[in-house]
Design an enzyme around this catalytic site. Structure first.
Site, PDB file in Angstrom:
ATOM      1  N   ASP A 124      23.039 -12.301   4.579  1.00  0.00           N
ATOM      2  CA  ASP A 124      23.187 -13.333   3.375  1.00  0.00           C
ATOM      3  C   ASP A 124      24.776 -13.370   2.956  1.00  0.00           C
ATOM      4  OD1 ASP A 124      22.591 -14.674   0.862  1.00  0.00           O
ATOM      5  OD2 ASP A 124      23.446 -12.914   0.001  1.00  0.00           O
TER       6      ASP A 124
ATOM      7  N   LEU B 182       0.676  -1.199   0.122  1.00  0.00           N
ATOM      8  CA  LEU B 182       0.142  -0.005  -0.026  1.00  0.00           C
ATOM      9  C   LEU B 182       0.845   1.233  -0.084  1.00  0.00           C
ATOM     10  CD1 LEU B 182      -2.927  -0.904   2.317  1.00  0.00           C
ATOM     11  CD2 LEU B 182      -2.670  -1.212  -0.056  1.00  0.00           C
ATOM     12  N   CYS B 183       2.225   1.209  -0.516  1.00  0.00           N
ATOM     13  CA  CYS B 183       2.969   2.099  -0.376  1.00  0.00           C
ATOM     14  C   CYS B 183       2.931   3.131  -1.623  1.00  0.00           C
ATOM     15  CB  CYS B 183       4.482   1.817   0.020  1.00  0.00           C
ATOM     16  SG  CYS B 183       4.968   1.834   1.536  1.00  0.00           S
ATOM     17  N   HIS B 184       3.038   4.158  -1.581  1.00  0.00           N
ATOM     18  CA  HIS B 184       3.127   4.893  -3.040  1.00  0.00           C
ATOM     19  C   HIS B 184       4.272   4.718  -3.536  1.00  0.00           C
ATOM     20  CE1 HIS B 184      -0.272   6.735  -0.734  1.00  0.00           C
ATOM     21  NE2 HIS B 184      -0.704   6.980  -2.101  1.00  0.00           N
TER      22      HIS B 184
ATOM     23  N   MET C 248       8.981   4.766   5.030  1.00  0.00           N
ATOM     24  CA  MET C 248       8.974   3.374   4.666  1.00  0.00           C
ATOM     25  C   MET C 248      10.274   3.200   3.997  1.00  0.00           C
ATOM     26  SD  MET C 248       6.945   1.876   6.359  1.00  0.00           S
ATOM     27  CE  MET C 248       7.315   0.272   5.744  1.00  0.00           C
ATOM     28  N   GLU C 249      10.587   4.244   2.899  1.00  0.00           N
ATOM     29  CA  GLU C 249      11.687   4.043   2.014  1.00  0.00           C
ATOM     30  C   GLU C 249      13.080   4.110   3.070  1.00  0.00           C
ATOM     31  OE1 GLU C 249       8.604   4.813  -0.426  1.00  0.00           O
ATOM     32  OE2 GLU C 249       9.115   5.724   1.504  1.00  0.00           O
TER      33      GLU C 249
END
Length: 252
Positions: free
Chosen positions: A195, A142-144, A180-181
């Site tokens: 990793d 739901l992020c733009h 969020m970014e």
């Protein structure tokens, strides 16, 4: 139906009664209701069987009457939605997030001496974090999709606890924030460290992913805490962004 005659009389009549069985034909349910009526001497309460599920209460998506924050990614029926930001004004938005990767002594020494078999851990993780920030809208549904102005990812070795401290910053000029970014950048960088090092240790822990600072937009500026260690909502009254970030880095 005799089993109901032995059980149901023990139920208090003033509490009401219903049949919640599912998967029975309607004539069977009707017969059971009649049997219950003969026991209790009254008609049953309306049964939810075969009826439309109860509706969720209406939920506000723009604000509450008492000014408390509400969830914006749900509509009035409680369903998930993408927020419409078309009415918002473009502003400069910045977000800073952090993450810590606990390597353990053996893996830490290999990273510090650049002896990990896969190569330069910190450089690869840095590039992965920047790439991750640019892919946020593909990872978080739901992020733009934002046009990022800048992404910064820094990784620092901390010998005291054999960890890698990761700090990410994202900025844009747009209608919605870049929190969020920034958090995706540090999360992807942290996973990349894992990793790169997992052959040396499976005990590595990616932890403490959190927002440290954001600015811009209707809600203004926010920081997790000041350089004095107090939790605040208005950092502008307590110190500069550099002080905020330096304190947060020192806290790790």
């Amino acid at each position: 139906m005799s089993i109901f005659r032995s059980i149901l009389p023990t139920v208090a009549r003033n509490n009401g009664w219903r049949c919640f069985a599912t998967g029975f034909p309607s004539d069977t349910i009707a017969e059971l209701n009649k049997e219950m009526e003969s026991v209790f001497g009254e008609s049953p309460s309306p049964s939810p069987l075969g009826s439309t599920p109860p509706q969720q209460p209406a939920m506000s998506t723009t604000g509450s009457e008492d000014g408390q924050p509400v969830l914006t990614h749900t509509d009035r029926s409680g369903q998930a939605k993408m927020v419409d930001v078309s009415s918002k004004h473009d502003t400069t938005r910045v977000a800073v997030a952090t993450c810590r990767v606990l390597l353990g002594k053996r893996a830490f020494d290999l990273v510090a001496s650049n002896q990990i078999a896969k190569g330069d851990v910190l450089t690869v993780a840095k590039i992965a974090g920047i790439t991750g920030a640019k892919q946020t809208s593909n990872l978080i549904p739901l992020c733009h999709n934002l046009n990022l102005s800048h992404v910064r990812v820094d990784l620092t070795l901390n010998e005291e606890d054999s960890s890698v401290m990761i700090e990410g910053e994202a900025s844009t000029s747009g209608k919605t924030g870049v929190e969020m970014e920034a958090m995706t950048a540090v999360a992807i960088a942290g996973l990349t460290v894992y990793d790169m090092c997992k052959a040396a240790s499976k005990n590595i822990c990616v932890t403490d992913i959190c927002l440290q600072h954001k600015s811009g937009g209707k809600s203004g500026s926010w920081s997790r805490r000041t350089c004095h260690g107090h939790w605040v909502e208005n950092p502008e009254a307590h110190g500069s962004l550099a002080e905020e970030v330096n304190f947060c880095k020192a806290s790790f």
